[in-house]
Design an enzyme around this catalytic site. Structure first.
Site, mmCIF file in Angstrom:
data_model
loop_
_atom_site.group_PDB
_atom_site.id
_atom_site.type_symbol
_atom_site.label_atom_id
_atom_site.label_comp_id
_atom_site.label_asym_id
_atom_site.label_seq_id
_atom_site.Cartn_x
_atom_site.Cartn_y
_atom_site.Cartn_z
ATOM 1 N N CYS A 16 0.828 -1.214 0.000
ATOM 2 C CA CYS A 16 0.000 0.000 0.000
ATOM 3 C C CYS A 16 0.858 1.258 0.000
ATOM 4 C CB CYS A 16 -0.934 -0.015 1.209
ATOM 5 S SG CYS A 16 -0.130 -0.379 2.782
ATOM 6 N N HIS B 282 10.997 0.798 2.567
ATOM 7 C CA HIS B 282 10.072 1.351 1.574
ATOM 8 C C HIS B 282 10.802 1.965 0.382
ATOM 9 C CE1 HIS B 282 7.926 1.224 5.461
ATOM 10 N NE2 HIS B 282 6.917 0.820 4.716
ATOM 11 N N HIS C 205 -2.466 5.128 6.778
ATOM 12 C CA HIS C 205 -1.092 5.600 6.893
ATOM 13 C C HIS C 205 -1.045 7.088 6.516
ATOM 14 C CE1 HIS C 205 0.293 1.459 7.101
ATOM 15 N NE2 HIS C 205 -0.086 1.183 5.871
#
Lengths: 354, 354
Positions: free
Chosen positions: B140, B194, B220
């Site tokens: 995501c 990430h 988030h």
């Protein structure tokens, strides 16, 4: 066709409007809002006529690109009845405005009981609101307690009710509320107002309530003790509760441990906004110790009063009786969550790994 | 018609199944689950064929009153492609099972990049998945970062990306996760994974990421800095982002201050499960300081990868091109939240009292 105006288009008002729109015998005459935020925008997208609740704010809506059909007076004139969903303590200022236009109105449970002629719960005292001009639908917590008390009182008689309410501190959208890391006795003086509020529906039930606020947003949680006048077994209690259309008994197999999964289940079930109109009683929690019944239930503060508002409208301005109104409301909204699992189920849990 | 099997019917799997069912060129061949909880029940109520993901658990489903159509092997045989939505680290055990049956599969971003031949984001590298047998839809967070990086890189060129990710600690249904009252550097070593994950989509983009976990469940939050190779003004950036179908720029007038109101807006807008498939960028946060772009965006961890999974299916087993697939997916799901308010709006806020 009953033309229903909604004054105050926030957490409760937007749900009342959608519930009215879903009824075969009602239509939304319009909704009034004080400012052009995201809720006002979705009102327009849902096709509701939008009114400026405060006259001198009409320009703010126009600046934001939202057309308004008029002010509060125009909404009242377009309505057979108004559901007042304004924040607590605004109702007393609004009642004279409705009275001036001979328009009946429903207030919400955040207002004091003296705002209206009758406090209302469809399951418990529908006929008390018959032809009344001003009715107050009791709060989410009082509604939920009334739904449990009514069948127990009828079936077994009640000696005493004692409840600890662990309330959510704010709705998911109320980002200004606290606490974020505490549990507050609220009010710290005992008992809380919830017991007396239940007595507006059941004047003769002996009930004491204690209330707390916890740092959650999803649902209220009730720890309930009812001392009955007889000693039924747990299975009879489960059957009694399962027969109530606005009580959902959560089966063990569903593996739902709190409000997070309850709301997830409601969303998976296609409920609008993930609403849970029913009391949610954990079947596993239902226990009898002599004449003492104990249970935990969760209460969705944003939605459990919505079907009650619809029934209150019918009690006030139609001759439909309680059972027929409740059935019609339930059918139009699809109230009555039913699990494929048996609430009496007591199989061992399967290991959790997905 | 593409027959899509979904292995793992939890937070992601149930949304993938519904999204597949909504496509004109796809159908759900079935869903596999390890245990008969509330999600399994709603799968049955939605009409999906239910398969027991672990063979010796079939009895548990039968005991709970849920019919199963078979085990995982039968689901694979009924499917042209499988979307694996099992918890992280289960994928590597499943891939050989798919390979044995010559069935292509999509894995989720919780798995390592080496589980598949290609890591995928529809906006950024659709063609890389063309005819691939095993594809991983990135997480995501990586999906959301890719959606912002792609247009900025194309339009202005990127010198450097720096992101602080304030992640939700668990989904609303994940009641076992913490912390409840802390913000954890996670991982405490810098940079987080990430940035390298973004490099599976954009090998040449220079990006550093730092990640935290906060005691929230809804979304988030990214604090983003992109140093561009030119110096556009803020208005040009807003226009660029507004043109992206999977980015929603939150206008000031909407009065949305966080994930609570964002989700409320999604629910009011009738989104299934209140899902926000789009990055949600606060228009007011978009700022330029020389070549440095800054912005805040929120990412709905439960749903932003769902349209990406649908596009990955088309990339792998059809000859539909990226633009056509994205359009088809968006239209079928109604991706592309559009406010009636102007994102460039800078009117003064109206006082809040309802």
């Amino acid at each position: 066709m009953i033309h229903v105006g909604v004054n105050g288009y926030g957490t409760i008002g937007k749900r009342v409007a959608d519930a009215v729109a879903a009824q075969p015998d009602m239509t939304v005459s319009g909704v009034a809002k004080t400012r052009p935020n995201y809720e006002a925008e979705t009102a327009v997208r849902r096709g509701y006529d939008l009114y400026a609740a405060i006259d001198d704010r009409a320009d703010a809506f126009a600046d934001a690109g939202l057309d308004v059909a008029g002010g509060l007076e125009e909404l009242i004139e377009a309505s057979d009845i108004v559901v007042d969903c304004c924040p607590s303590d605004i109702g007393p200022k609004n009642r004279p405005v409705y009275e001036d236009r001979d328009t009946p109105a429903i207030f919400q449970g955040g207002e004091g009981a003296d705002i209206a002629d009758v406090s209302f719960n469809a399951r418990s005292n529908f006929e008390d609101a018959r032809d009344a001009d001003y009715v107050r639908v009791v709060s989410c917590n009082t509604t939920a307690l009334s739904r449990v008390i009514a069948p127990l009182e009828e079936e077994y008689g009640i000696e005493k009710v004692r409840v600890t309410l662990v309330r959510r501190s704010g709705d998911p959208s109320e980002t200004g509320r606290g606490p974020v890391n505490d549990v507050l006795p609220d009010p710290v003086s005992i008992p809380s107002h919830h017991g007396p509020d239940v007595n507006t529906i059941f004047p003769d039930v002996d009930i004491d309530t204690l209330a707390l606020k916890a740092p959650t947003t999803l649902m209220h949680t009730h720890s309930l003790n009812v001392t009955l006048e007889s000693e039924p077994d747990e299975s009879a209690i489960l059957d009694l509760l399962a027969d109530e259309s606005r009580i959902f008994t959560i089966p063990e197999t569903a593996d739902i441990d709190g409000a997070g999964k309850l709301k997830d289940y409601a969303l998976d079930s296609g409920r609008p906004r993930g609403d849970l109109w029913e009391n949610c009683v954990w079947a596993e929690s239902v226990g009898m110790e002599g004449p003492d019944l104990y249970l935990f239930q969760n209460v969705h503060q944003e939605s459990d009063v919505i079907p009650e508002n619809i029934d209150a409208i019918r009690a006030m301005v139609t001759d439909v009786d309680a059972a027929a109104s409740i059935d019609r409301t339930n059918e139009a909204l699809d109230v009555g969550l039913e699990s494929l699992f048996d609430a009496h189920d007591d199989r061992e849990a399967v290991p959790v790994d997905d």
